[in-house]
Design an enzyme around this catalytic site. Structure first.
Site, PDB file in Angstrom:
ATOM      1  N   SER A   1      22.873 -25.764  60.713  1.00 25.78           N
ATOM      2  CA  SER A   1      21.803 -26.346  59.888  1.00 25.78           C
ATOM      3  C   SER A   1      21.519 -27.741  60.425  1.00 25.78           C
ATOM      4  O   SER A   1      22.437 -28.400  60.951  1.00 25.78           O
ATOM      5  CB  SER A   1      22.255 -26.458  58.432  1.00 25.78           C
ATOM      6  OG  SER A   1      21.378 -27.300  57.706  1.00 25.78           O
TER       7      SER A   1
ATOM      8  N   TYR B   1      29.094 -28.884  52.898  1.00 25.03           N
ATOM      9  CA  TYR B   1      28.164 -28.031  53.655  1.00 25.03           C
ATOM     10  C   TYR B   1      27.862 -28.645  55.029  1.00 25.03           C
ATOM     11  O   TYR B   1      27.918 -27.956  56.058  1.00 25.03           O
ATOM     12  CB  TYR B   1      26.878 -27.877  52.836  1.00 25.03           C
ATOM     13  CG  TYR B   1      25.841 -26.964  53.447  1.00 25.03           C
ATOM     14  CD1 TYR B   1      25.968 -25.576  53.371  1.00 25.03           C
ATOM     15  CD2 TYR B   1      24.716 -27.485  54.088  1.00 25.03           C
ATOM     16  CE1 TYR B   1      25.011 -24.738  53.918  1.00 25.03           C
ATOM     17  CE2 TYR B   1      23.749 -26.658  54.632  1.00 25.03           C
ATOM     18  CZ  TYR B   1      23.895 -25.293  54.542  1.00 25.03           C
ATOM     19  OH  TYR B   1      22.944 -24.464  55.092  1.00 25.03           O
TER      20      TYR B   1
ATOM     21  N   ALA C   1      29.675 -30.758  56.720  1.00 30.99           N
ATOM     22  CA  ALA C   1      30.886 -30.691  57.559  1.00 30.99           C
ATOM     23  C   ALA C   1      31.048 -29.275  58.122  1.00 30.99           C
ATOM     24  O   ALA C   1      31.386 -29.099  59.295  1.00 30.99           O
ATOM     25  CB  ALA C   1      32.113 -31.096  56.747  1.00 30.99           C
TER      26      ALA C   1
ATOM     27  N   LYS D   1      28.717 -27.093  58.716  1.00 31.82           N
ATOM     28  CA  LYS D   1      27.658 -26.780  59.688  1.00 31.82           C
ATOM     29  C   LYS D   1      27.841 -27.595  60.979  1.00 31.82           C
ATOM     30  O   LYS D   1      27.485 -27.138  62.067  1.00 31.82           O
ATOM     31  CB  LYS D   1      26.283 -27.039  59.068  1.00 31.82           C
ATOM     32  CG  LYS D   1      25.958 -26.087  57.902  1.00 31.82           C
ATOM     33  CD  LYS D   1      25.975 -24.637  58.344  1.00 31.82           C
ATOM     34  CE  LYS D   1      25.548 -23.677  57.253  1.00 31.82           C
ATOM     35  NZ  LYS D   1      25.541 -22.269  57.727  1.00 31.82           N
TER      36      LYS D   1
ATOM     37  N   ILE E   1      13.861 -23.760  55.152  1.00 32.05           N
ATOM     38  CA  ILE E   1      13.284 -22.431  55.327  1.00 32.05           C
ATOM     39  C   ILE E   1      12.871 -21.879  53.971  1.00 32.05           C
ATOM     40  O   ILE E   1      13.584 -22.037  52.972  1.00 32.05           O
ATOM     41  CB  ILE E   1      14.311 -21.487  56.003  1.00 32.05           C
ATOM     42  CG1 ILE E   1      14.794 -22.079  57.329  1.00 32.05           C
ATOM     43  CG2 ILE E   1      13.721 -20.098  56.209  1.00 32.05           C
ATOM     44  CD1 ILE E   1      13.700 -22.390  58.349  1.00 32.05           C
TER      45      ILE E   1
HETATM   46  P1  NAD Z   1      21.145 -16.524  51.099  1.00 31.12           P
HETATM   47  O1  NAD Z   1      22.029 -17.060  50.034  1.00 31.12           O
HETATM   48  O2  NAD Z   1      19.801 -16.002  50.737  1.00 31.12           O
HETATM   49  O3  NAD Z   1      21.913 -15.360  51.895  1.00 31.12           O
HETATM   50  C1  NAD Z   1      23.242 -15.507  52.300  1.00 31.12           C
HETATM   51  C2  NAD Z   1      23.859 -14.131  52.453  1.00 31.12           C
HETATM   52  O4  NAD Z   1      25.225 -14.331  52.841  1.00 31.12           O
HETATM   53  C3  NAD Z   1      23.868 -13.323  51.159  1.00 31.12           C
HETATM   54  O5  NAD Z   1      23.514 -11.979  51.419  1.00 31.12           O
HETATM   55  C4  NAD Z   1      25.314 -13.445  50.676  1.00 31.12           C
HETATM   56  O6  NAD Z   1      25.768 -12.322  49.912  1.00 31.12           O
HETATM   57  C5  NAD Z   1      26.056 -13.533  52.016  1.00 31.12           C
HETATM   58  N1  NAD Z   1      27.366 -14.166  51.882  1.00 31.12           N
HETATM   59  C6  NAD Z   1      27.647 -15.324  51.249  1.00 31.12           C
HETATM   60  N2  NAD Z   1      28.965 -15.552  51.288  1.00 31.12           N
HETATM   61  C7  NAD Z   1      29.523 -14.525  51.978  1.00 31.12           C
HETATM   62  C8  NAD Z   1      30.845 -14.192  52.357  1.00 31.12           C
HETATM   63  N3  NAD Z   1      31.896 -14.954  51.993  1.00 31.12           N
HETATM   64  N4  NAD Z   1      31.070 -13.067  53.077  1.00 31.12           N
HETATM   65  C9  NAD Z   1      30.040 -12.276  53.429  1.00 31.12           C
HETATM   66  N5  NAD Z   1      28.766 -12.528  53.088  1.00 31.12           N
HETATM   67  C10 NAD Z   1      28.513 -13.648  52.363  1.00 31.12           C
HETATM   68  O7  NAD Z   1      21.052 -17.687  52.204  1.00 31.12           O
HETATM   69  P2  NAD Z   1      19.955 -17.934  53.372  1.00 31.12           P
HETATM   70  O8  NAD Z   1      19.039 -18.990  52.913  1.00 31.12           O
HETATM   71  O9  NAD Z   1      19.420 -16.655  53.881  1.00 31.12           O
HETATM   72  O10 NAD Z   1      20.914 -18.615  54.470  1.00 31.12           O
HETATM   73  C11 NAD Z   1      21.497 -17.898  55.556  1.00 31.12           C
HETATM   74  C12 NAD Z   1      22.186 -18.901  56.477  1.00 31.12           C
HETATM   75  O11 NAD Z   1      21.260 -19.878  56.926  1.00 31.12           O
HETATM   76  C13 NAD Z   1      23.312 -19.673  55.801  1.00 31.12           C
HETATM   77  O12 NAD Z   1      24.377 -19.871  56.714  1.00 31.12           O
HETATM   78  C14 NAD Z   1      22.669 -20.990  55.458  1.00 31.12           C
HETATM   79  O13 NAD Z   1      23.606 -22.031  55.349  1.00 31.12           O
HETATM   80  C15 NAD Z   1      21.748 -21.176  56.648  1.00 31.12           C
HETATM   81  N6  NAD Z   1      20.643 -22.097  56.415  1.00 31.12           N
HETATM   82  C16 NAD Z   1      19.688 -21.838  55.476  1.00 31.12           C
HETATM   83  C17 NAD Z   1      18.627 -22.737  55.292  1.00 31.12           C
HETATM   84  C18 NAD Z   1      17.531 -22.489  54.292  1.00 31.12           C
HETATM   85  O14 NAD Z   1      16.635 -23.335  54.172  1.00 31.12           O
HETATM   86  N7  NAD Z   1      17.532 -21.367  53.580  1.00 31.12           N
HETATM   87  C19 NAD Z   1      18.600 -23.909  56.056  1.00 31.12           C
HETATM   88  C20 NAD Z   1      19.590 -24.147  56.990  1.00 31.12           C
HETATM   89  C21 NAD Z   1      20.608 -23.225  57.170  1.00 31.12           C
END
Ligand code: NAD
Length: 246
Positions: free
Chosen positions: A141, A154, A156, A158, A187
């Protein structure tokens, strides 16, 4: 048509992970969907993957669990014969100012976001090494680069993914295994949909391209990094953030 590749995508039940899985499925990959919810929660994603022509299977697993991730890696190879692509996407937040942050909130976020990547890489790379081929992409991230008040755990986790990725790139390069990270900015997801118009306007001011990203923007970056076009790219952090980090 070249042989189908097999991609293991964590957190692929919904959100960015589901977009990544579907994009790889459309790019001639079969998909192991790894998520910790019940399979029913990923039903829509699994149906879309099948409709895209992929063999898709669901593996219920908490990526922070070392033994469970080994069992999943072994099961995926048993079912599909190999793992060509590993996408570490599963991630959570548990935000609070450091003064108020509990030990449990720290341990949970580091355990899933960072140790989860270690666990999967640890158990998948032995199979990749035997094939002398592997593509690993972990979702970091921009917060891991910038820090963020209220997200010490979070940020740390990332930032840790970046150090892990660079080390893995150095250790496994000789085996034709690349390791890269994608750092999304803001996003458009269920989370950002819930923001008020005023909050969104404030966010747009931080982003030179003036808009939130789509899950597809992240999936496109992953698709590139696992493609032959990126065969000479390893250890990079590809920011997909509309310029937010410039
Ligand atoms: P989200 O919460 O919509 O989806 C995350 C998915 O991961 C879910 O299906 C959840 O069940 C699964 N999950 C969570 N913990 C888990 C575990 N311990 N074991 C297995 N599965 C697990 O999140 P998202 O927005 O789609 O984010 C996906 C990735 O992108 C994450 O790593 C997040 O940190 C990163 N990210 C997101 C954004 C954003 O703006 N949405 C920005 C930067 C980074």
């Amino acid at each position: 048509m070249p042989d189908k590749r097999v991609a293991l995508v964590t957190g692929a039940g919904r959100g960015i992970g589901a977009a990544i899985a579907l994009t790889l499925a459309k790019d001639n990959a079969d998909i192991a969907v790894v998520d910790y919810g019940e399979e029913a929660a990923a039903a829509e994603t699994l149906a879309a993957l099948t409709a895209a022509g992929a063999v898709a299977r669901y593996y219920k697993c908490d990526v922070s669990d070392f033994a469970a991730t080994k069992a999943v890696a072994d099961a995926v190879v048993k079912d599909f014969g190999k793992i060509d692509i590993l996408v570490n996407n599963a991630g959570v937040t548990a935000d609070d100012l450091l003064m108020r942050m509990s030990e449990a909130a720290w341990d949970r976020v580091l355990g899933i976001n960072l140790k989860g990547c270690f666990n999967m890489i640890k158990h998948v790379t032995p199979y990749m090494m035997r094939k002398r081929y592997g593509r690993i992409v972990s979702i970091s991230s921009v917060v891991g680069l910038m820090g963020n008040a209220g997200q010490a755990n979070y940020a740390a986790s990332k930032a840790g993914i970046i150090g892990l990725t660079k080390s893995v790139a150095k250790e496994f390069g000789a085996r034709n295994i690349t390791a890269n990270a994608v750092a999304p900015g803001f996003i458009k997801t269920a989370m950002t949909d819930a923001l008020t118009e005023e909050q969104k306007q404030a966010m747009y001011k931080l982003i030179p391209l003036g808009a939130l990203g789509e899950t597809q923007d992240i999936a496109n970056a992953v698709k590139f990094l696992v493609s032959d076009d990126a065969r000479y790219i390893t250890g990079v952090v590809l920011k997909v953030d509309g310029g937010m980090y410039i």
